[in-house]
Every structure is written in C-alpha cells, then in structure tokens.
Design a protein around this motif. Structure first.
Motif, short mmCIF file in Angstrom:
data_model
loop_
_atom_site.label_atom_id
_atom_site.label_comp_id
_atom_site.label_asym_id
_atom_site.label_seq_id
_atom_site.Cartn_x
_atom_site.Cartn_y
_atom_site.Cartn_z
N LYS A 122 20.17 -3.51 -1.97
CA LYS A 122 20.87 -3.80 -2.56
C LYS A 122 19.49 -3.56 -4.29
CE LYS A 122 23.20 -8.39 -1.63
NZ LYS A 122 24.16 -9.59 -1.94
N GLU A 123 19.91 -2.59 -4.68
CA GLU A 123 18.81 -1.90 -5.56
C GLU A 123 19.54 -2.88 -7.45
OE1 GLU A 123 21.11 1.71 -6.95
OE2 GLU A 123 20.50 2.17 -4.91
N GLY A 124 18.51 -3.07 -7.85
CA GLY A 124 18.20 -3.99 -9.53
C GLY A 124 17.18 -4.85 -8.59
N HIS A 125 17.23 -5.27 -9.99
CA HIS A 125 15.94 -6.71 -9.98
C HIS A 125 16.72 -7.54 -9.48
CE1 HIS A 125 13.34 -10.26 -11.28
NE2 HIS A 125 14.61 -10.40 -11.55
N LYS A 126 15.46 -8.30 -8.25
CA LYS A 126 15.96 -9.51 -7.00
C LYS A 126 14.65 -10.24 -7.12
CE LYS A 126 19.31 -9.73 -4.86
NZ LYS A 126 19.32 -8.35 -6.04
N LEU A 127 14.82 -11.32 -7.37
CA LEU A 127 13.22 -12.90 -7.01
C LEU A 127 13.59 -13.49 -6.28
CD1 LEU A 127 10.56 -13.29 -8.92
CD2 LEU A 127 11.94 -14.71 -9.47
N ILE A 128 12.56 -13.43 -5.22
CA ILE A 128 12.63 -14.07 -4.20
C ILE A 128 11.99 -15.70 -3.45
CG2 ILE A 128 13.67 -13.91 -1.74
CD1 ILE A 128 14.45 -11.40 -2.02
N GLY A 129 11.86 -16.57 -3.71
CA GLY A 129 10.55 -17.02 -3.39
C GLY A 129 11.09 -17.59 -2.09
N ILE A 130 9.90 -18.07 -1.15
CA ILE A 130 9.97 -18.47 0.40
C ILE A 130 8.48 -19.46 0.18
CG2 ILE A 130 8.10 -16.11 0.98
CD1 ILE A 130 9.70 -16.27 3.69
N ARG A 131 8.98 -21.02 0.56
CA ARG A 131 7.94 -22.05 0.68
C ARG A 131 7.61 -21.85 2.80
NH1 ARG A 131 12.12 -25.64 -2.19
NH2 ARG A 131 11.73 -25.01 -4.51
N ARG A 135 0.71 -20.74 8.91
CA ARG A 135 0.76 -19.94 10.11
C ARG A 135 3.02 -20.29 10.75
NH1 ARG A 135 -4.11 -22.43 9.22
NH2 ARG A 135 -2.71 -24.15 11.07
N VAL A 136 3.13 -20.15 9.65
CA VAL A 136 4.74 -20.78 10.06
C VAL A 136 5.63 -19.28 10.13
CG1 VAL A 136 5.68 -21.07 8.22
CG2 VAL A 136 7.64 -21.93 9.60
N GLY A 137 4.58 -18.12 8.90
CA GLY A 137 5.91 -16.99 9.53
C GLY A 137 6.47 -16.11 8.35
N LYS A 138 5.49 -16.85 6.77
CA LYS A 138 6.35 -16.14 6.03
C LYS A 138 6.35 -14.27 5.65
CE LYS A 138 3.94 -19.10 3.29
NZ LYS A 138 2.95 -19.76 4.69
N THR A 139 4.83 -14.60 5.35
CA THR A 139 4.25 -12.76 5.05
C THR A 139 4.74 -12.52 6.20
OG1 THR A 139 2.59 -14.09 4.07
CG2 THR A 139 2.33 -11.68 4.62
N GLU A 140 4.67 -12.55 7.26
CA GLU A 140 4.81 -11.36 8.40
C GLU A 140 6.54 -11.09 8.17
OE1 GLU A 140 3.27 -14.27 9.26
OE2 GLU A 140 1.42 -13.53 10.30
N LYS A 176 10.87 1.37 -8.25
CA LYS A 176 11.92 0.75 -7.68
C LYS A 176 12.82 0.61 -5.89
CE LYS A 176 15.53 3.68 -8.75
NZ LYS A 176 16.07 3.94 -7.00
N ASP A 177 12.10 1.38 -5.60
CA ASP A 177 11.90 1.25 -4.27
C ASP A 177 11.00 0.53 -3.57
OD1 ASP A 177 14.54 2.96 -4.13
OD2 ASP A 177 13.11 4.26 -3.98
N ASN A 178 9.78 0.09 -4.10
CA ASN A 178 8.96 -1.10 -3.43
C ASN A 178 9.36 -2.16 -3.14
OD1 ASN A 178 7.49 1.20 -2.56
ND2 ASN A 178 5.58 1.04 -5.30
N ILE A 179 8.29 -3.14 -2.53
CA ILE A 179 8.85 -4.67 -2.49
C ILE A 179 7.46 -4.86 -2.73
CG2 ILE A 179 9.54 -6.34 -1.28
CD1 ILE A 179 11.38 -4.55 -1.15
N TYR A 180 7.58 -5.49 -3.54
CA TYR A 180 6.30 -6.38 -4.21
C TYR A 180 5.75 -8.20 -4.08
CZ TYR A 180 6.83 -2.44 -7.01
OH TYR A 180 6.36 -1.06 -7.92
N ILE A 181 5.22 -7.85 -3.34
CA ILE A 181 4.84 -9.50 -2.69
C ILE A 181 3.75 -10.37 -3.69
CG2 ILE A 181 4.55 -10.59 -0.60
CD1 ILE A 181 5.33 -8.39 1.47
N ILE A 182 3.51 -11.12 -3.66
CA ILE A 182 2.93 -12.48 -4.84
C ILE A 182 2.63 -12.98 -4.03
CG2 ILE A 182 2.59 -13.21 -6.73
CD1 ILE A 182 4.39 -10.96 -7.94
N ASP A 183 1.15 -14.21 -3.61
CA ASP A 183 1.13 -15.51 -3.15
C ASP A 183 1.19 -16.20 -4.20
OD1 ASP A 183 0.10 -17.45 -2.36
OD2 ASP A 183 -0.04 -17.03 -0.09
#
Length: 263
Positions: A122-131, A135-140, A176-183
C-alpha cells in the motif's frame, strides 16, 4: 461490466456428502465464479467469489439462508484478513481491547510475512511496530515481507549482523518505495542527535517504517503508540510474555560489534 470480488464464509451444521458440490453448482447457475476456497476455522469454510452484479450475490444469500446444513457468517466485500484467511486456512488474531494490535506465534511466520507484505504494497506513510523476545523471528519476518512485496529495505538501526546506527542516508536511499527498519532499543541506547534527526526526516517520507520494540522507541521520541497504524506481537508460543529487561541486557552488555554509519 467488471466483476466484483466478494467473500463468503459459512459454518457447516451438518457435513453431508456432496454439500460443497451443491453450493458450487448453485453458484454456477447464478454465474458466480469461485476464486479460492479453504477451511478457515474449525467447521467454517471461506470462499473468494467473483460476480458481475450485486443482485447475484443477493440471490445467493437468500438461497443459502434456506439451507439447514450451513449458517452464513460473512458475505461482504473482502477485507485483507479475509483474503489471508482463505490463503492460509486461519485468521490473524487481533487483540480484543486494542484492535490495532495483531498477535502471531512463531508457527504463523508464513501468515505474518504475507500480512506485512500486503501492508507494504500500500502506498503512503504507514508506521508499524513489532514486539517480541530475542530470536523469535522479528527482523527476519520484516525483511522477508519486503522481499515478497518487492521492496528495498534499509536498516536505520539494527542488531541483525552487528549493532548498527545510521546517522545519514546516501543519495537514492530516500524513497517512498523503501522499507525503513528501526530498532527502538538500539536507537535509544546507542544513538546521537544526528541519528534522531535522520529518523525525523524518514518519518516525513510517505513510506513504510517498521519499528522493532516500539515501547522503547517512544520513550526516547515525541511519538506515542497511538501514532502507530499497527502493532504486531510475535511470540514463540501463545503463553510467552514479552518483557524488555532481558532484551536490553542481552543487546547492550556487549560493547563490541557496534558501528555507526555516517556518510
């Protein structure tokens, strides 16, 4: 006339031989096409349908309601969770109190990756959090979903290979097509003002941002959990408790393996 997609879900009351055949034949007579069919929950079956006219769906519903072998649970334009349920044979589980929180266990990684990939498309801004615990597989899962969505991913802060903090992006990485990953843990404990300025710039982009450990992230920023569009929880099993003390201790007791990128 262009065909419209519909989702039908019904619960089987009496699973007699030929039941599915009778329903399929009925749809054929009404010129309704079945795209996909699968069991979605215990004795429930889900179908994705194509119909040229809404009247055909109305007639289908009227006839199905006269059958004592099934009970219609849903008949609507399909939502994302409907499509995923048919594809994977089970529903994603939302938190009963907080509808933006969605829960997965490690056995659901395929469903989780598929779900995130659909969000990425989906296009546009979206902020997703993952808890989740280490070693549970979040980043992967985040990276795998990027591959499925044919998106480029960029680690702004991460511990995947070594503890890394970016202070600046190079030309071509602002997209805008990149996925930015922040820890969130790494950014809070290892960052400087240049890193936070970069995060503020990234937050202004109409792109997908995924924050691991969002509860820690908001402690060091002006953002709140209400700013997140989705909160994903990933556990090893349904009874696992997500706590942050062992996460922070494991990631930052070691001083080696840390680097800062400043182009």
């Amino acid at each position: 006339m262009e065909k419209t997609e519909w989702y039908l879900e019904y619960e089987i009351q009496y699973n007699r031989p030929g039941l599915l055949g009778d329903i399929s034949s009925l749809m054929g007579m009404l010129s309704i096409n079945i795209i996909t069919i699968n069991g979605v929950e215990n004795s429930r079956r889900g179908m994705l349908l194509l119909s040229k006219e809404d009247e055909q769906i109305t007639r289908l519903k009227s006839i199905l309601q006269t059958m004592d072998t099934i009970v219609i649970k849903k008949l609507r334009k399909p939502k994302l969770r409907d499509k995923l349920a048919v594809r994977h044979g089970r529903y994603i589980h939302r938190d009963g109190d907080d509808r933006k929180t969605i829960r997965f266990v490690r056995d659901d990684l395929g469903l989780l990756v598929d779900f995130m990939a659909e969000l990425y498309k989906k296009e546009g801004h979206k902020l997703i959090g993952i808890r989740g615990m280490p070693r549970v597989g979040k980043t992967e899962s985040v990276v795998a979903a990027s591959v499925c969505a044919n998106k480029r991913w960029l680690f702004v802060s991460s511990t995947l290979l070594k503890q890394t903090v970016r202070n600046q992006l190079i030309e071509g990485e602002y997209s805008k097509d990149n996925i930015y990953i922040i820890d969130g843990v790494v950014s809070k404990r290892r960052s400087n003002e240049k890193h936070w300025q970069l995060i503020r710039e990234i937050m202004q982009l109409p792109a997908i941002k995924v924050v691991e450990h969002p509860d820690i992230f908001i402690q060091a920023t002006e953002y709140e959990l209400e700013d997140f569009d989705y909160i994903i929880e990933l556990r090893s099993n349904e009874n696992e408790e997500i706590t942050y003390e062992p996460i922070e201790q494991q990631q930052f007791n070691q001083e080696d393996g840390f680097s800062t990128f400043d182009f």
